[in-house]
Design a protein around this motif. Sequence first.
Motif, PDB file in Angstrom:
ATOM      1  N   ARG A   1       0.922  -1.247  -0.158  1.00 35.79           N
ATOM      2  CA  ARG A   1      -0.030  -0.106  -0.055  1.00 35.79           C
ATOM      3  C   ARG A   1       1.065   1.235   0.223  1.00 35.79           C
ATOM      4  N   SER A   2       1.923   1.028   0.675  1.00 35.83           N
ATOM      5  CA  SER A   2       2.768   2.499   0.757  1.00 35.83           C
ATOM      6  C   SER A   2       3.506   2.585  -0.576  1.00 35.83           C
ATOM      7  N   LEU A   3       4.126   1.563  -1.182  1.00 35.33           N
ATOM      8  CA  LEU A   3       4.574   1.916  -2.501  1.00 35.33           C
ATOM      9  C   LEU A   3       3.627   2.164  -3.640  1.00 35.33           C
ATOM     10  N   ASN A   4       2.244   1.822  -3.341  1.00 31.64           N
ATOM     11  CA  ASN A   4       1.339   2.101  -4.396  1.00 31.64           C
ATOM     12  C   ASN A   4       0.780   3.655  -4.273  1.00 31.64           C
ATOM     13  N   SER A   5       1.036   4.107  -2.915  1.00 24.19           N
ATOM     14  CA  SER A   5       0.749   5.783  -2.650  1.00 24.19           C
ATOM     15  C   SER A   5       1.993   6.509  -2.942  1.00 24.19           C
ATOM     16  N   SER A   6       3.243   6.111  -3.554  1.00 27.98           N
ATOM     17  CA  SER A   6       4.249   6.947  -3.672  1.00 27.98           C
ATOM     18  C   SER A   6       4.088   7.889  -4.746  1.00 27.98           C
ATOM     19  N   ALA A   7       4.572   8.983  -4.578  1.00 28.12           N
ATOM     20  CA  ALA A   7       4.467  10.051  -5.630  1.00 28.12           C
ATOM     21  C   ALA A   7       5.708  10.170  -6.437  1.00 28.12           C
ATOM     22  N   GLU A   8       6.739   9.722  -5.944  1.00 29.05           N
ATOM     23  CA  GLU A   8       8.106   9.593  -6.597  1.00 29.05           C
ATOM     24  C   GLU A   8       8.140   8.595  -7.807  1.00 29.05           C
ATOM     25  N   LEU A   9       7.479   7.370  -7.717  1.00 31.43           N
ATOM     26  CA  LEU A   9       7.452   6.486  -8.573  1.00 31.43           C
ATOM     27  C   LEU A   9       5.993   5.783  -8.783  1.00 31.43           C
ATOM     28  N   LYS A  10       5.862   5.331  -9.938  1.00 30.50           N
ATOM     29  CA  LYS A  10       4.642   4.626 -10.052  1.00 30.50           C
ATOM     30  C   LYS A  10       4.664   3.175  -9.878  1.00 30.50           C
ATOM     31  N   PHE A  11       3.875   2.678  -8.945  1.00 34.54           N
ATOM     32  CA  PHE A  11       3.700   1.293  -8.278  1.00 34.54           C
ATOM     33  C   PHE A  11       2.236   0.672  -8.741  1.00 34.54           C
ATOM     34  N   ALA A  12       2.331  -0.592  -9.063  1.00 28.66           N
ATOM     35  CA  ALA A  12       0.989  -1.344  -9.053  1.00 28.66           C
ATOM     36  C   ALA A  12       1.358  -2.763  -8.486  1.00 28.66           C
ATOM     37  N   VAL A  13       1.418  -2.889  -7.228  1.00 33.14           N
ATOM     38  CA  VAL A  13       1.853  -3.937  -6.707  1.00 33.14           C
ATOM     39  C   VAL A  13       0.807  -4.419  -5.677  1.00 33.14           C
ATOM     40  N   LYS A  14       0.856  -5.639  -5.213  1.00 33.63           N
ATOM     41  CA  LYS A  14       0.082  -6.273  -3.982  1.00 33.63           C
ATOM     42  C   LYS A  14       1.109  -6.898  -3.118  1.00 33.63           C
ATOM     43  N   GLN A  15       0.537  -7.585  -2.174  1.00 30.26           N
ATOM     44  CA  GLN A  15       1.401  -8.344  -1.325  1.00 30.26           C
ATOM     45  C   GLN A  15       2.102  -9.359  -1.653  1.00 30.26           C
ATOM     46  N   ARG A  16       1.615 -10.254  -2.691  1.00 29.02           N
ATOM     47  CA  ARG A  16       2.414 -11.255  -3.186  1.00 29.02           C
ATOM     48  C   ARG A  16       3.482 -10.814  -4.165  1.00 29.02           C
ATOM     49  N   SER A  17       3.157  -9.676  -4.850  1.00 27.23           N
ATOM     50  CA  SER A  17       4.261  -9.120  -5.670  1.00 27.23           C
ATOM     51  C   SER A  17       5.331  -8.686  -4.995  1.00 27.23           C
ATOM     52  N   VAL A  18       5.094  -7.989  -3.946  1.00 30.91           N
ATOM     53  CA  VAL A  18       6.418  -7.388  -3.517  1.00 30.91           C
ATOM     54  C   VAL A  18       7.140  -8.454  -2.630  1.00 30.91           C
ATOM     55  N   ARG A  19       6.310  -9.472  -2.130  1.00 25.26           N
ATOM     56  CA  ARG A  19       7.054 -10.553  -1.455  1.00 25.26           C
ATOM     57  C   ARG A  19       8.202 -11.335  -2.300  1.00 25.26           C
ATOM     58  N   GLU A  20       7.512 -11.838  -3.603  1.00 24.22           N
ATOM     59  CA  GLU A  20       8.206 -12.325  -4.632  1.00 24.22           C
ATOM     60  C   GLU A  20       9.355 -11.523  -5.290  1.00 24.22           C
ATOM     61  N   ARG A  21       9.242 -10.213  -5.251  1.00 19.64           N
ATOM     62  CA  ARG A  21      10.169  -9.429  -5.672  1.00 19.64           C
ATOM     63  C   ARG A  21      11.581  -9.329  -4.876  1.00 19.64           C
ATOM     64  N   PHE A  22      11.092  -9.188  -3.626  1.00 21.60           N
ATOM     65  CA  PHE A  22      11.986  -9.246  -2.423  1.00 21.60           C
ATOM     66  C   PHE A  22      12.895 -10.336  -2.340  1.00 21.60           C
ATOM     67  N   ALA A  23      11.973 -11.682  -2.555  1.00 22.60           N
ATOM     68  CA  ALA A  23      12.624 -12.815  -2.506  1.00 22.60           C
ATOM     69  C   ALA A  23      13.894 -13.183  -3.730  1.00 22.60           C
ATOM     70  N   LEU A  24      13.330 -12.705  -4.897  1.00 20.87           N
ATOM     71  CA  LEU A  24      14.222 -12.655  -6.055  1.00 20.87           C
ATOM     72  C   LEU A  24      15.638 -11.766  -5.681  1.00 20.87           C
ATOM     73  N   LEU A  25      15.431 -10.688  -5.496  1.00 20.86           N
ATOM     74  CA  LEU A  25      16.476  -9.600  -5.137  1.00 20.86           C
ATOM     75  C   LEU A  25      17.373 -10.292  -4.108  1.00 20.86           C
ATOM     76  N   GLN A  26      16.784 -10.703  -2.967  1.00 16.38           N
ATOM     77  CA  GLN A  26      17.623 -11.748  -1.916  1.00 16.38           C
ATOM     78  C   GLN A  26      18.419 -12.752  -2.279  1.00 16.38           C
ATOM     79  N   ALA A  27      17.672 -13.635  -3.260  1.00 17.58           N
ATOM     80  CA  ALA A  27      18.540 -14.822  -3.891  1.00 17.58           C
ATOM     81  C   ALA A  27      19.680 -14.425  -4.515  1.00 17.58           C
ATOM     82  N   LYS A  28      19.597 -13.258  -5.403  1.00 21.75           N
ATOM     83  CA  LYS A  28      20.648 -12.942  -6.422  1.00 21.75           C
ATOM     84  C   LYS A  28      21.841 -12.323  -5.490  1.00 21.75           C
ATOM     85  N   TYR A  29      21.680 -11.729  -4.141  1.00 22.09           N
ATOM     86  CA  TYR A  29      22.548 -11.052  -3.393  1.00 22.09           C
ATOM     87  C   TYR A  29      23.310 -12.272  -2.768  1.00 22.09           C
TER      88      TYR A  29
END
Length: 244
Positions: free
Chosen positions: A49-77
Amino acid sequence: MSVEKHPKAAMEWTQDHDLMLLRETAFEDPFQFKKGSPDRGEVWSKIARSLNSSAELKFAVKQRSVRERFALLQAKYKEKNKKDEASSGTSTQMSELDRLLEDITEKEKDSEESRNAAAAKKDNQDREKAESIRKTAMERVSQTKKRQEGTEREAVSTKRRRRGGDETIEYLREKSEAERKVREQELELKKGRGGTTGKAGRARPDPDAGDVESNATTATAESKHDSFANAATTTFYECNAKSS
């Protein structure tokens, strides 16, 4: 005229989107709650919800999408760290993205270890409590058994004392009967001696001498009576001592 609706295009993640996601994740810290719990899910929803309300960048995310994106970034790290550790003497400068991932990963690890320690402590406490309850129950059973054994011993002791008393009374009765028979026999003997002397025409014995003989016989009978009485008394005490 109908207006054709085109499907909404999926959001494209850029490095700026990833940075903002990691900043929100580090701030909200969803890993303070257990994996798969409603509390952790609610934190991920709050991040979305916080990302979707951002005025800096355009987001269109849900709980699942943010979890999956973070998991991908952490696996690469983590994969990058393994490669860096394998290369000898190589030093690379960490970007903000890497620092954020490192901090979040450490928080996740610390939270997991704390939960495991708390769970182990609770298990130990539950085990100690169960052992204490079992020990108390065993002590109660032991005390009950001791009381029962004491009651049984007391009953047996009482029965023995009662039986010993009955045997003593029976013994005294038999001794008394024996004494009576001895006295009767002595009287019969005295009567028989007196009758035989009269029929033979012999001189009657001196009265004083008869008194002496009678007294001697009586003394003998009394002595036997005392012996029987003493023997009976001794037997009575012996029976009582055995019963006790």
